[in-house]
Write an enzyme that holds these catalytic residues in place. Structure first.
Site, short mmCIF file in Angstrom:
data_model
loop_
_atom_site.label_atom_id
_atom_site.label_comp_id
_atom_site.label_asym_id
_atom_site.label_seq_id
_atom_site.Cartn_x
_atom_site.Cartn_y
_atom_site.Cartn_z
N GLY A 182 0.95 -1.14 0.05
CA GLY A 182 -0.01 0.07 0.09
C GLY A 182 0.66 1.14 0.16
O GLY A 182 2.01 1.29 0.14
N GLU B 119 -0.17 -10.54 3.05
CA GLU B 119 -0.09 -9.68 4.16
C GLU B 119 -0.25 -10.56 5.66
O GLU B 119 0.45 -10.30 6.45
CB GLU B 119 -0.87 -8.52 4.32
N LYS C 18 -7.62 6.48 9.33
CA LYS C 18 -7.87 5.07 9.29
C LYS C 18 -8.50 4.72 10.63
O LYS C 18 -8.96 3.60 10.80
CB LYS C 18 -6.53 4.43 9.28
O1 DER Z 1 -4.29 -3.69 1.66
C1 DER Z 1 -3.93 -3.13 2.73
O2 DER Z 1 -4.31 -3.91 3.90
C2 DER Z 1 -2.89 -2.12 2.67
O3 DER Z 1 -2.12 -2.18 3.85
C3 DER Z 1 -3.55 -0.82 2.29
O4 DER Z 1 -4.87 -0.94 2.32
C4 DER Z 1 -3.22 0.40 3.22
O5 DER Z 1 -3.56 1.39 2.49
P1 DER Z 1 -2.75 2.64 2.14
O6 DER Z 1 -2.32 2.99 0.85
O7 DER Z 1 -3.65 3.77 2.94
O8 DER Z 1 -1.46 2.70 3.31
#
Ligand code: DER
Length: 227
Positions: free
Chosen positions: A29, A106, A124
């Site tokens: 991400g 992950e 978040k």
């Molecule tokens: O897919 C995931 O879990 C990633 O960590 C991602 O969703 C996190 O998003 P970001 O682009 O806001 O860091």
């Protein structure tokens, strides 16, 4: 851009938690991409680590920065994985992950790590999981229509994640992703169990009780939540 500054602050603090000689899981991400960039900078300055990535994209970025990469055959356990999240539930630190399409690797990497450190921007943080994002669920393509029906009957209201060209999104693991609701008739744990026991489901984006620490960036500093 304050969100970018917040992500950068969280990413830089998270990367600073890595010590020489550690075995490190690298997340996926946009926030994790900032972490990997910072890790690459420290490796260029002489920090010695070995890393395993949670997506082909993160693997490519790490390799381009000359971060020494390993695999679970040579490195069965990791000291720490640093990753992002789509939602962090206040109090429990339960996570929704997977909107980057990498939830399966992950979760495998997180489970092989002694510590899971999540780096996020303040957007978040949620009180209830599923309030901002739907839940990504990784699905075997064969017979997806039957899995779709099973999940619908369980109240998950699945929607196939599609690419711009109108074909289903395909994960690194060659699977599909459904975006699901979290039925309120079950607890979060109950929904996680129901998903895991649904034939055709590979894995889901509920990371319950897995995060040890969550670092929240903001334009004027960071806050660390401990599980
Ligand atoms: O897919 C995931 O879990 C990633 O960590 C991602 O969703 C996190 O998003 P970001 O682009 O806001 O860091």
């Amino acid at each position: 851009d304050p969100a970018e500054a917040a992500k950068r602050a969280a990413a830089q603090w998270a990367a600073s938690q890595i010590e020489d000689g550690m075995k490190v899981g690298l997340g996926s991400g946009s926030t994790s991409a900032l972490v990997i960039a910072e890790v690459g900078r420290r490796v260029a300055e002489g920090m010695k680590i070995t890393a395993i990535a949670t997506s082909l994209r993160s693997q490519e970025q790490a390799e381009s920065l000359k971060i020494p990469m390993s695999n679970f055959g040579d490195t069965p356990r990791l000291d720490v994985t640093i990753d992002g999240a789509d939602e962090v539930q206040e109090g429990t630190l339960h996570l929704i992950k997977g909107h980057g399409g990498a939830l399966l690797r992950e979760k495998i990497v997180a489970m092989a790590s002694d510590k899971l450190l999540i780096a996020v921007d303040p957007s978040k943080l949620v009180k209830t999981l599923g309030s901002v994002f739907q839940l990504p669920v990784e699905i075997v393509p064969f017979g997806w229509e039957t899995t779709y029906k099973r999940l619908s009957d369980l109240g998950f209201a699945p929607e196939m994640r599609m690419k711009e060209d109108g074909t289903p999104y395909i994960t690194d693991g060659q699977h599909y992703i459904f975006h699901c609701a979290l039925p309120s008739e079950r607890t979060t744990e109950g929904n996680a169990e129901a998903l895991k026991h649904t034939v055709g489901v590979v894995e889901h984006g509920l990371f319950l009780g897995m995060a040890n620490r969550v670092v929240i960036g903001s334009p004027d500093g960071i806050q660390v939540l401990e599980a």
